[in-house]
Design an enzyme around this catalytic site. Structure first.
Site, PDB file in Angstrom:
ATOM      1  N   GLY A  63      52.113 -13.214 -35.129  1.00 45.66           N
ATOM      2  CA  GLY A  63      53.165 -12.441 -34.408  1.00 45.66           C
ATOM      3  C   GLY A  63      52.778 -11.544 -33.246  1.00 45.66           C
ATOM      4  N   GLY A  71      51.213 -15.089 -30.842  1.00 44.51           N
ATOM      5  CA  GLY A  71      52.079 -13.731 -30.634  1.00 44.51           C
ATOM      6  C   GLY A  71      52.901 -13.957 -29.222  1.00 44.51           C
ATOM      7  N   CYS A 120      42.408 -23.324 -40.847  1.00 44.89           N
ATOM      8  CA  CYS A 120      43.335 -22.675 -41.916  1.00 44.89           C
ATOM      9  C   CYS A 120      42.826 -21.748 -42.729  1.00 44.89           C
ATOM     10  CB  CYS A 120      44.232 -23.852 -42.592  1.00 44.89           C
ATOM     11  SG  CYS A 120      45.247 -23.018 -43.808  1.00 44.89           S
ATOM     12  N   GLY A 156      49.431 -22.416 -47.552  1.00 45.43           N
ATOM     13  CA  GLY A 156      48.455 -23.180 -48.187  1.00 45.43           C
ATOM     14  C   GLY A 156      48.430 -24.485 -47.948  1.00 45.43           C
ATOM     15  N   LYS A 194      42.023 -27.131 -32.906  1.00 40.69           N
ATOM     16  CA  LYS A 194      42.373 -25.718 -33.087  1.00 40.69           C
ATOM     17  C   LYS A 194      41.425 -24.673 -33.374  1.00 40.69           C
ATOM     18  CE  LYS A 194      46.680 -23.464 -34.344  1.00 40.69           C
ATOM     19  NZ  LYS A 194      47.994 -23.562 -34.980  1.00 40.69           N
ATOM     20  N   GLY A 247      54.858 -19.829 -32.002  1.00 39.00           N
ATOM     21  CA  GLY A 247      54.565 -19.701 -33.328  1.00 39.00           C
ATOM     22  C   GLY A 247      55.962 -19.087 -34.093  1.00 39.00           C
ATOM     23  N   THR A 251      45.636 -18.315 -37.029  1.00 41.82           N
ATOM     24  CA  THR A 251      45.990 -16.878 -37.349  1.00 41.82           C
ATOM     25  C   THR A 251      44.721 -15.925 -37.640  1.00 41.82           C
ATOM     26  OG1 THR A 251      46.272 -17.633 -39.744  1.00 41.82           O
ATOM     27  CG2 THR A 251      48.172 -17.373 -38.462  1.00 41.82           C
ATOM     28  N   LYS A 273      53.841 -30.011 -38.926  1.00 39.86           N
ATOM     29  CA  LYS A 273      53.414 -29.114 -39.906  1.00 39.86           C
ATOM     30  C   LYS A 273      51.904 -29.736 -40.234  1.00 39.86           C
ATOM     31  CE  LYS A 273      52.921 -26.533 -43.561  1.00 39.86           C
ATOM     32  NZ  LYS A 273      52.437 -25.434 -43.403  1.00 39.86           N
TER      33      LYS A 273
END
Lengths: 306, 261
Positions: free
Chosen positions: A220, A247, A133, A76, A168, A268, A196, A47
């Site tokens: 996803g 995904g 993020c 968040g 990332k 994920g 994402t 995390k």
């Protein structure tokens, strides 16, 4: 051992399989110990960790979307902070003999340096820089969408740690190749992609945004084609090792990412639906390699026919 | 009667035994799930995966019943969206995947608790009443609904409750008003050793306040949107007296004073 088919090395890290778990979707790994042989994973990206503790966003933090093909989240970056992670969490994780990759986030480039230095300790296999993020106001996605800022953050982290630094990347950019090249030139050891995609959902009954933070990160199965395309493009642009994600829900998805040039993959959101999915993906990859007369996963990487 | 064994979580393919409509939009789904039946504690929940187009994430549902001998568990749910609509479409013989049993349940070291519930909150309390009854305790139940039709739960609780107290908003059954209209006098006279509440949060806050005034320990079962159900995704994180906690892992049952402060 059958996993010899999948054993690999990534940035000098020995991995039993090239199947990792993506940050934010797998806790600290221990939450899944009932379902997953954690040491069989290539690594667990834990995390997202920040210098100070963060409580994350208020209100609704998760929503199913895209006709059941996706999920939005706006957690968040809730986390206990780097000090608690080092004092309490990390010692607890050693018994699992898994590669622990610590995902870090900062508000300034200096934060990344400080975090990278703090986390340069035994038991941490690598650092993953979260420069993408979408759910935090300061820093976050700014570093992930501006190539100069991304390079600066990368250089800052690199100069403060002896651990491999994985950057990332955010998909919320016009040209992923520009970002990949920028962090490669700044000294990154590897790239992981994608984080994402920014998204939103509205409740037509209340006419309000579904998510407490209004927008959130989309993940996803619906993002897989975008992720695959970006891994493919990044592969053309840089020579760094790549962790492909976005995904992946089954071994067939994973095979596609390897063919597109990923050296490893991360799973994920699918962990939420099937907590044992990573083991099933490993089994499926082994069977696929055997059926195709391959001796190791490395033969599959970048083997896309054009 | 043996206590359920403590065991780690499992994924289990569960076969539908029966699907029964209890009221308008409310169903009871009985599943053959021996592993869950054996290990479930009252107040725990399951993450249900319905393999239906348009449904991706699992849906968290409190266990309404768990019977070790028959190896079955029951879920009682209201059809509110795509996931529960897919659940309601299941017929005997079809399968769903259960992940569980999850979370922390209600305390079992009580003899004469008052279980206070409204709406679907009565579902985990039914499991609690069953377990307590089988262990020789004497639970009583206070249930509230908008109208008499919402209190179909009476029949379900009847075999496992020493007494059932009713309130309705419209006065069509039992005392008129919310459960908190009847609660103070019940607690003052009932000789209870504890209170457990599950239902709308505003109701639980009201119940917890009355229980505190009477000096009775009170547990509440919280509901939040969840992703993983395993404590990993932090979708259901809340503030408590002891800092941040996860409803899925540290709850859903909490001592009221830890979460309503």
């Amino acid at each position: 051992m059958q996993d010899n088919l999948l054993s690999t090395s990534f940035c000098g890290i020995r991995m039993n399989t090239p199947v990792l778990t993506a940050s934010g979707t797998f806790g600290f790994g221990e939450e899944f110990a009932d379902f997953v042989a954690l040491s069989r994973l290539g690594g667990v990206c834990v995390k997202g960790t920040t210098l100070a503790p963060r409580r994350g966003n208020e209100g609704v933090r998760i929503a199913e979307t895209a006709g059941g093909a996706g999920m939005l989240n706006c957690i968040g970056l809730e986390n206990p902070g780097a000090d608690i992670f080092l004092q309490e969490t990390l010692p607890r994780l050693t018994k699992y003999s898994m590669n622990i990759i610590v995902n870090i986030s900062g508000s300034t480039p200096e934060d990344y340096g400080t975090l990278a230095e703090k986390l340069d300790v035994p038991g941490v296999a690598a650092i993953e820089l979260n420069i993408s993020c979408p759910n935090v106001r300061e820093g976050g996605i700014v570093f992930g969408t501006d190539p100069r800022a991304a390079a600066q953050v990368t250089a800052e982290a690199k100069s403060h740690t002896g651990k491999p630094v994985i950057v990332k990347l955010s998909p919320n950019v016009t040209d992923i190749k520009v970002m990949a090249r920028a962090v490669e030139e700044a000294g990154a050891d590897a790239i992981s992609l994608i984080n994402t995609l920014l998204g939103m959902e509205i409740d037509i009954r209340t006419r309000k945004p579904v998510l407490g933070n209004v927008t959130g990160g989309l993940s996803g199965p619906c993002v897989k084609p975008v992720a695959l395309r970006m891994v493919y493009e990044a592969r053309q642009a840089v020579s760094l090792p790549l962790i492909g994600m976005g995904g992946i829900t089954c071994w067939q998805d994973a095979v596609q990412f390897f063919l597109a040039g990923a050296d490893a993959v991360a799973v994920g959101t699918a962990n939420f639906v099937n907590p044992a999915v990573t083991m099933e993906i490993c089994d499926g990859l082994e069977a696929y390699l055997q059926a195709n007369g391959m001796k190791n996963i490395r033969e599959l990487i970048g083997a896309l026919e054009q | 009667m043996t206590l359920p064994e403590m065991k780690s979580k499992v994924m289990e393919e569960a076969q539908v035994r029966t699907q029964k409509r209890l009221a308008e939009g409310v169903y009871r789904l009985e599943l053959s799930a021996p592993e869950h039946a054996r290990h479930a504690l009252p107040g725990q929940f399951v993450q249900v995966q319905v393999k239906s187009p348009g449904v991706f994430l699992r849906r968290p549902l409190g266990l309404a019943e768990a019977d070790t001998e028959s190896g079955s568990v029951a879920l009682i749910y209201r059809e509110v969206g795509k996931g529960t609509a897919a659940l309601a479409a299941l017929r005997p013989g079809e399968q769903v995947n259960l992940l569980g049993p999850l979370g922390q349940g209600f305390r079992m070291d009580v003899q004469h608790p008052l279980l206070v519930g409204g709406g679907m909150g009565l579902s985990p309390l039914l499991c609690y009443a069953q377990h307590l009854w089988r262990h020789g305790a004497q639970p009583e139940v206070l249930m509230g609904g908008r109208t008499a039709a919402e209190l179909f739960w009476q029949d379900l609780f009847a075999p496992y409750a020493a007494a059932i107290h009713l309130t309705t908003d419209d006065g069509s059954l039992g005392r008129q008003g919310f459960v908190t209209a009847l609660l103070p006098e019940l607690l003052a006279e009932g000789g209870y050793d504890s209170v457990a509440a599950c239902g709308p949060e505003i109701m639980m806050r009201g119940v917890a306040k009355v229980a505190q005034e009477q000096g009775l320990p009170c547990e509440v079962s919280l509901e939040r949107r969840m992703g993983c159900g395993l404590g990993a995704c932090l979708s259901c994180a809340i503030d408590t007296a002891h800092g941040r906690r996860k409803v899925c892992k540290d709850g859903p049952v909490f001592p009221a004073e830890e979460v309503f402060c």
